[in-house]
Scaffold this motif. Sequence first.
Motif, PDB file in Angstrom:
ATOM      1  N   SER A  84      29.244  50.866  30.512  1.00 21.13           N
ATOM      2  CA  SER A  84      30.671  50.448  30.522  1.00 21.13           C
ATOM      3  C   SER A  84      31.426  50.358  31.635  1.00 21.13           C
ATOM      4  O   SER A  84      32.123  49.577  32.092  1.00 21.13           O
ATOM      5  N   PHE A  85      31.027  51.423  32.656  1.00 16.68           N
ATOM      6  CA  PHE A  85      31.724  51.773  33.810  1.00 16.68           C
ATOM      7  C   PHE A  85      31.341  50.395  34.797  1.00 16.68           C
ATOM      8  O   PHE A  85      32.042  49.817  35.525  1.00 16.68           O
ATOM      9  N   SER A  86      29.946  49.952  34.742  1.00 18.49           N
ATOM     10  CA  SER A  86      29.530  48.659  35.436  1.00 18.49           C
ATOM     11  C   SER A  86      30.118  47.442  34.974  1.00 18.49           C
ATOM     12  O   SER A  86      30.618  46.769  35.682  1.00 18.49           O
ATOM     13  N   LEU A  87      30.420  47.500  33.709  1.00 18.52           N
ATOM     14  CA  LEU A  87      30.872  46.050  33.140  1.00 18.52           C
ATOM     15  C   LEU A  87      32.484  46.316  33.340  1.00 18.52           C
ATOM     16  O   LEU A  87      33.023  45.257  33.484  1.00 18.52           O
ATOM     17  N   ALA A  88      33.090  47.600  33.573  1.00 16.47           N
ATOM     18  CA  ALA A  88      34.501  47.469  33.747  1.00 16.47           C
ATOM     19  C   ALA A  88      34.803  47.066  35.170  1.00 16.47           C
ATOM     20  O   ALA A  88      35.419  46.255  35.518  1.00 16.47           O
ATOM     21  N   ALA A  89      33.754  47.520  35.883  1.00 22.21           N
ATOM     22  CA  ALA A  89      33.928  46.846  37.515  1.00 22.21           C
ATOM     23  C   ALA A  89      33.612  45.304  37.635  1.00 22.21           C
ATOM     24  O   ALA A  89      34.426  44.737  38.328  1.00 22.21           O
ATOM     25  N   VAL A  90      32.800  45.016  36.805  1.00 22.00           N
ATOM     26  CA  VAL A  90      32.585  43.419  36.812  1.00 22.00           C
ATOM     27  C   VAL A  90      33.992  42.701  36.216  1.00 22.00           C
ATOM     28  O   VAL A  90      34.428  41.896  36.839  1.00 22.00           O
ATOM     29  N   ASP A  91      34.406  43.546  35.323  1.00 22.86           N
ATOM     30  CA  ASP A  91      35.888  42.827  34.737  1.00 22.86           C
ATOM     31  C   ASP A  91      36.870  42.923  35.670  1.00 22.86           C
ATOM     32  O   ASP A  91      37.768  41.769  35.894  1.00 22.86           O
ATOM     33  N   ILE A  92      37.041  43.743  36.317  1.00 17.61           N
ATOM     34  CA  ILE A  92      37.908  43.972  37.553  1.00 17.61           C
ATOM     35  C   ILE A  92      38.004  42.912  38.353  1.00 17.61           C
ATOM     36  O   ILE A  92      38.833  42.385  38.786  1.00 17.61           O
ATOM     37  N   TYR A  93      36.658  42.816  38.878  1.00 21.68           N
ATOM     38  CA  TYR A  93      36.341  41.765  39.996  1.00 21.68           C
ATOM     39  C   TYR A  93      36.761  40.372  39.426  1.00 21.68           C
ATOM     40  O   TYR A  93      37.439  39.543  40.231  1.00 21.68           O
ATOM     41  N   ALA A  94      36.254  40.172  38.096  1.00 22.09           N
ATOM     42  CA  ALA A  94      36.576  38.752  37.733  1.00 22.09           C
ATOM     43  C   ALA A  94      38.157  38.655  37.448  1.00 22.09           C
ATOM     44  O   ALA A  94      38.458  37.507  37.787  1.00 22.09           O
ATOM     45  N   LEU A  95      38.777  39.470  37.117  1.00 21.60           N
ATOM     46  CA  LEU A  95      40.316  39.627  37.062  1.00 21.60           C
ATOM     47  C   LEU A  95      40.845  39.127  38.635  1.00 21.60           C
ATOM     48  O   LEU A  95      41.878  38.485  38.732  1.00 21.60           O
ATOM     49  N   LEU A  96      40.459  40.001  39.480  1.00 23.05           N
ATOM     50  CA  LEU A  96      40.945  39.940  40.584  1.00 23.05           C
ATOM     51  C   LEU A  96      40.751  38.389  41.276  1.00 23.05           C
ATOM     52  O   LEU A  96      41.665  37.806  41.871  1.00 23.05           O
ATOM     53  N   VAL A  97      39.441  37.901  41.277  1.00 22.23           N
ATOM     54  CA  VAL A  97      39.267  36.607  41.708  1.00 22.23           C
ATOM     55  C   VAL A  97      39.674  35.300  40.775  1.00 22.23           C
ATOM     56  O   VAL A  97      39.401  34.293  40.977  1.00 22.23           O
TER      57      VAL A  97
END
Lengths: 181, 181
Positions: A84-97
């Motif tokens: 969940s932590f890894s996927l949350a990081a991916v989600d944050i990255y996707a939202l930022l870009v």
Amino acid sequence: MNVSRPAVHPLEAPPLRDGAENAPRVRMKDLQGMPGTPGGLALRLCQFFFALISLCVMLSTSDFPTVTAFCYLVAALGLQTLWSFSLAAVDIYALLVRRHLRNPRVVSFFTIGDGITSTLTFAAACASAGITVLIGNDLDKCAVNHCARFESATAMAFICWFVASPSFLLNYWSLAVSANY
Amino acid sequence: MNVSRPAVHPLEAPPLRDGAENAPRVRMKDLQGMPGTPGGLALRLCQFFFALISLCVMLSTSDFPTVTAFCYLVAALGLQTLWSFSLAAVDIYALLVRRHLRNPRVVSFFTIGDGITSTLTFAAACASAGITVLIGNDLDKCAVNHCARFESATAMAFICWFVASPSFLLNYWSLAVSANY
């Protein structure tokens, strides 16, 4: 057209909107809860925090290694926390870009990972619940065991599964839709 | 065309194949395992028999009512047996009249039912597995318990869940595809 175009494309060029022949490809709505949406990020963060709380509560009991099911719960929750932590990081990255996560390979990877982790968490929660009920109700040995902590950890694990299953169902839905376009 | 046409249409007229405008509606393949296919019927019968065997093995032990998780396993397997038997009957009917089960309402009903029964069966199997491992390995009290029968019933319940989940996944897939046409 008075739209400024970026000089650098760090990830990929935005799709051209001149032609209308690719209109059916964007027919699927971006449902909240899918990867790359604020709802998806919220789901991931909830999964992460509930798994972490459950893990900490279970680790705070000194006698959890004497029961196989509780060791399994700790292992499953550790995996769920990392995932969940890894996927949350991916989600944050996707939202930022501001990028959509719609690649079928990425979505199928997320779906398989979500399916495995949520099934393991649910199995561990059910096994712990069975043992907690056995100790507390059937054998009535709560005086010598940390019943309250076991129950709290199990309840948190169930909530974690309850928050993890929408991620799996939404990813699987989006996979089925994208595979048939 | 030298094809004989049926004089009686007991359920519905076969779709006309003259126009090509409804071609995209039949794009989804009839995957084996979906309701109304021989594979789907085979899955239902496997679910039914494994659930029934597990139920009979668990009921043959005299002391299962002393453990809450085993009572829950009996209840969940009873529900799974009834559900799989009903759906197998529907599949046999659909195969005999050669009708596809593609109505979105029917498919969503099957999906929800499959999701609930397979989740309950899996939860019961996990709880029973936790208790069986606790009795057999952690406490080492197999001498006074029917460990072999508990283990067999749990293993059969797991196999039943393993056969029930493809039904759920295929139905959910078909629901997602039909909802987006």
